[in-house]
Each structure stands twice: as C-alpha cells, then as structure tokens.
Design a protein around this motif. Structure first.
Motif, PDB file in Angstrom:
ATOM      1  N   CYS A 170      40.275  39.134  42.399  1.00  0.00           N
ATOM      2  CA  CYS A 170      39.253  39.131  43.451  1.00  0.00           C
ATOM      3  C   CYS A 170      39.903  39.008  44.823  1.00  0.00           C
ATOM      4  O   CYS A 170      39.547  39.724  45.772  1.00  0.00           O
ATOM      5  N   ILE A 171      40.864  38.102  44.940  1.00  0.00           N
ATOM      6  CA  ILE A 171      41.565  37.924  46.213  1.00  0.00           C
ATOM      7  C   ILE A 171      42.346  39.174  46.585  1.00  0.00           C
ATOM      8  O   ILE A 171      42.273  39.681  47.716  1.00  0.00           O
ATOM      9  N   ALA A 172      43.109  39.697  45.615  1.00  0.00           N
ATOM     10  CA  ALA A 172      43.936  40.873  45.883  1.00  0.00           C
ATOM     11  C   ALA A 172      43.084  42.096  46.214  1.00  0.00           C
ATOM     12  O   ALA A 172      43.392  42.847  47.146  1.00  0.00           O
ATOM     13  N   SER A 173      42.007  42.312  45.457  1.00  0.00           N
ATOM     14  CA  SER A 173      41.179  43.489  45.706  1.00  0.00           C
ATOM     15  C   SER A 173      40.497  43.415  47.059  1.00  0.00           C
ATOM     16  O   SER A 173      40.379  44.428  47.756  1.00  0.00           O
ATOM     17  N   SER A 174      40.056  42.228  47.463  1.00  0.00           N
ATOM     18  CA  SER A 174      39.449  42.102  48.788  1.00  0.00           C
ATOM     19  C   SER A 174      40.458  42.439  49.882  1.00  0.00           C
ATOM     20  O   SER A 174      40.120  43.075  50.886  1.00  0.00           O
ATOM     21  N   GLY A 175      41.697  42.013  49.688  1.00  0.00           N
ATOM     22  CA  GLY A 175      42.730  42.377  50.653  1.00  0.00           C
ATOM     23  C   GLY A 175      42.923  43.879  50.731  1.00  0.00           C
ATOM     24  O   GLY A 175      43.057  44.448  51.827  1.00  0.00           O
ATOM     25  N   THR A 176      42.925  44.554  49.586  1.00  0.00           N
ATOM     26  CA  THR A 176      43.117  46.005  49.599  1.00  0.00           C
ATOM     27  C   THR A 176      41.907  46.717  50.196  1.00  0.00           C
ATOM     28  O   THR A 176      42.056  47.755  50.845  1.00  0.00           O
ATOM     29  N   TYR A 177      40.698  46.188  49.992  1.00  0.00           N
ATOM     30  CA  TYR A 177      39.517  46.803  50.590  1.00  0.00           C
ATOM     31  C   TYR A 177      39.593  46.733  52.117  1.00  0.00           C
ATOM     32  O   TYR A 177      39.253  47.694  52.817  1.00  0.00           O
TER      33      TYR A 177
END
Length: 314
Positions: free
Chosen positions: A74-81
């Motif tokens: 969740c943390i990593a995907s939000s960063g990529t978004y």
C-alpha cells in the motif's frame, strides 16, 4: 456587483474561495490522500491469496506477515501513483476527466507530490529491511522496478504496457506467498497471471471504447477493440480451464474435494459477469467495479467460502 468584483479579483490573481480552500491544511491533506489512491489498495489484497489458499491465515504469525506485506505494498503503490501523476501532469491537465486529479488540478503541488512519492517508494523497502524477510523485500523491489519502467517507458509500448501492469498484479500475489513462506503451485501462478491479464486487457478495452477514460494513452493508439476482445476471451477461457483443473484435482494432492469443485460455479459466474461489464464499457476502473458491483462481490465471497472450507475441513 459583488460577483463582478470577485471575478475581477480572481482574474487579477487574487484567489477565489475554492482556491483559498485548496490551501487549507485539511483540504491539502484530503487532496494528498486522494492522490495516494486508497481505493486502489484493493489490488494489494492479492497478497492474501496464496496464504489463504494454503490455509495458513489462521496462524497469527502467518497472518501478521501477510498484513506486513499488504501494508508495504500500500505504501509503495501510493508512492508510485504520485510519481506517475507527476510524470503525466501535463497530459492529465489536457484531459476532460483526469484534470480533476489532485496533482493535475493543482490541489497538490507538483514538488509536494514528487517529494512524497519518492519518500513513500523508498520507505516501504526500508521498513522491511530490519524484519529479516529478504524474499519479500526482493519481490517489493521488483514491483518498484517494474512500476518505474512502466511510468517512464512501458506505458507507451504496445502490449508491453499490458504485460507490465499484469506483472504488477502477479508480484502482489507472489509477495503474500513469500512473506509467509508457502510454496506456489503451477495452478496458482497460471490462474493469477491469466486473471491479471484479463483485468488489464478489459481496462484497456473500456478505455478504447471511451476516449475520455483513456485520456489519450499513447499505447491505446496501437490497439483495436476486436484485438482486445480476442485477448480477453483467450485469457478468460484459459483461466477457467486452469481453475477447473486445479479445483477438480484436489489442489494437486490426487483427491478431489467437493468444496473446491463447487467453487467452480461462482468462479465462472464471476468471469461471465466481468465480461458483461467490460462490454458495457465500465471496466476502465476495476477497483470501482469491485466496490460497487454486488453480483461480483457475491461471487468472490462464495469462492472464498468454498475454497476456505475445502482447505480447512478434513
């Protein structure tokens, strides 16, 4: 007269009420949260698929590791978004719908989105380092590398964009297995891969049918609706056959279980329902479908219950 003066003030550079509200801390925090796309965290529930199929989620330690994997993604995907929105900010501002996104609309300044995106993308693997699970860390780093390739190059490559996004879904499913240390079967990997391909191709097809949804996505110009329909049909047919073989084979143990076999029914209904929704042109936001379509939710619930019974009952 007051309305004329307010309009003139805004034209002269003085912020209007909406502009001023965008600068308030609460409004800025809400815009940041929307930019992190919490609805798309639903995709990260894939980390529970392998532990659930292996029947280890009842073990507190395994459930804890699966939760750690979920939080990290969740943390990593939000960063990529956030980084993706910064990359596409000009194109999004020229799009009828995407211009309302927090970064494109200016509700979240580009420097803030860039900084927070980089911090989140780096924080997820750094948080895993002291936990001593190198396999999970490796899968997460692979996810970040693949999303970076997608953001800066693959999203403009025909077929490459579909494979990259589907690959991100598969990595989520792999993360759950390596987090708790359960082995993967060939059936599991094939079904997850074909399911990911089905969802991504359905998304591209819906975007192609609805230009406002695609937002002038470069790779879309290389696709045709008929081609994507063929790929979607191929992926779903192969996925159904593979799932049936898994369910009727008793998970590779040589004894077919009645509950996994019964799960074939909601599984096929799920696929049929998803095809119908894509044909209606509503597949461009899979997370919205998952949140709003009650028949799909009931099918998923039925599958989960039946597979769970097959795993936990003697």
């Amino acid at each position: 007269m007051a309305e004329t003066e307010a309009a003139a003030a805004r034209a002269g550079g003085e912020p209007g009420p909406e502009d001023r509200s965008a600068g308030r801390p609460a409004a800025r925090a809400a815009a940041l949260l929307r930019a992190c796309r919490p609805k798309q965290w639903l995709k990260n529930l894939l980390v529970f698929a392998a532990p659930g199929a292996a029947g280890v989620l009842t073990d507190p330690a395994s459930a804890g590791w699966a939760a750690v994997a979920f939080a990290a993604f969740c943390i990593a995907s939000s960063g990529t978004y956030l980084l993706n929105d910064v990359r596409d900010v000009e194109a999004d501002r020229a799009h009828a719908r995407k211009r309302c996104r927090p970064v494109a609309s200016g509700a979240v300044p580009v420097p803030l989105a860039l900084g927070l995106g980089a911090v989140l993308a780096a924080a997820a693997p750094l948080a895993l380092l002291p936990l001593g699970n190198p396999a999970l860390l490796g899968v997460l780093l692979g996810y970040l590398a693949l999303t970076a390739c997608y953001t800066f190059y693959l999203k403009r490559v025909i077929i490459g964009d579909v494979v990259a996004v589907a690959g991100c879904h598969v990595l989520r499913a792999l993360a759950g297995g390596v987090a708790v240390g359960v082995p993967f079967t060939a059936w599991f990997l094939i079904v997850v891969s074909l399911g990911a391909l089905l969802v991504v191709v359905g998304k591209r097809e819906a975007e192609l049918r609805n230009p406002e949804a695609g937002g002038g996505r470069a790779a879309l110009r290389g696709y045709t609706v008929s081609y994507l329909v063929q790929v979607r049909t191929m992926a779903s047919a192969a996925m159904i056959v593979t799932y049936c073989l898994w369910a009727l084979d008793g998970h590779g143990e040589g004894t077919a279980g009645v509950f996994p076999a019964l799960s074939i029914v909601p599984f096929i209904v799920f696929v049929l329902r998803y095809h119908l929704l894509v044909d209606r042109g509503v597949g461009e936001e899979p997370e919205e479908i998952a949140l709003r379509d009650r028949p799909l939710q009931l099918c998923l619930l039925g599958m989960a219950v039946l597979v769970g019974l097959g795993v936990h009952l003697p």
